[in-house]
Write an enzyme that holds these catalytic residues in place. Structure first.
Site, mmCIF file in Angstrom:
data_model
loop_
_atom_site.group_PDB
_atom_site.id
_atom_site.type_symbol
_atom_site.label_atom_id
_atom_site.label_comp_id
_atom_site.label_asym_id
_atom_site.label_seq_id
_atom_site.Cartn_x
_atom_site.Cartn_y
_atom_site.Cartn_z
ATOM 1 N N HIS A 64 7.875 9.359 0.959
ATOM 2 C CA HIS A 64 6.541 9.219 0.474
ATOM 3 C C HIS A 64 5.902 10.555 1.297
ATOM 4 C CE1 HIS A 64 2.105 8.034 0.259
ATOM 5 N NE2 HIS A 64 2.707 7.497 -0.861
ATOM 6 N N PHE A 65 5.923 11.627 0.917
ATOM 7 C CA PHE A 65 6.688 12.244 -0.157
ATOM 8 C C PHE A 65 7.881 13.159 0.507
ATOM 9 C CE2 PHE A 65 2.588 11.096 -2.094
ATOM 10 C CZ PHE A 65 2.995 10.454 -2.904
#
Length: 156
Positions: free
Chosen positions: A58-59
């Site tokens: 993420h991410f």
């Protein structure tokens, strides 16, 4: 100089936080408490590091702390405020989130940020608490919400 700044000890260090919250890695999201007034307010911090397990997904190209975990950190801070007001419960009592209202996300939280968690008790009816909760980075609001929590007695 405010509580918790250089030269002053926090109101609760990580050991005291761990003695009050049942959460553990990777879900313990409060590192220390800087200020606390029972039945009123609490200020805590979470140091956000690249080593957090959620950053791998993420991410990967631009790590951002998930909003749901920012809300969880605020909820843990509300639990600490409740415990400072009523006393730390034994293992037969837990506080559960039972409502999140007016949640808003204003800026991303990234590795290296210090997340300041500010919670204020709004009201208590029976075993239900309502809190105003704000997460900040460098004085800028990252997220805010009203959080309701319920004190629940569980079987032994």
């Amino acid at each position: 100089m405010a509580a918790g700044e250089q030269g002053q000890k926090p109101v609760m260090d990580i050991h005291k936080v761990m003695s009050q919250l049942p959460h553990r890695y990777p879900f313990l999201l409060v590192d220390r408490v800087l200020e606390c007034e029972a039945n009123s307010h609490l200020v805590a911090i979470k140091q956000v590091t690249i080593n957090e397990p959620f950053f791998t997904g993420h991410f990967p190209h631009r790590p951002v702390m998930p909003g749901v975990l920012i809300i969880e950190a605020l909820a843990q801070a509300t639990g600490l405020l409740a415990f400072q007001t009523l006393g730390v419960p034994d293992e037969t009592v837990l506080y559960y989130i039972c409502g999140i209202d007016k949640a808003r996300f204003k800026r991303p939280v990234e590795p290296g940020d210090t997340l300041t968690l500010r919670v204020r008790s709004l009201r208590t009816v029976k075993n239900i608490w309502r809190f105003d909760a704000v997460a900040e980075v460098d004085g800028d609001v990252a997220a805010k919400a009203e959080i309701m929590a319920a004190r629940v007695e569980i079987g032994s």
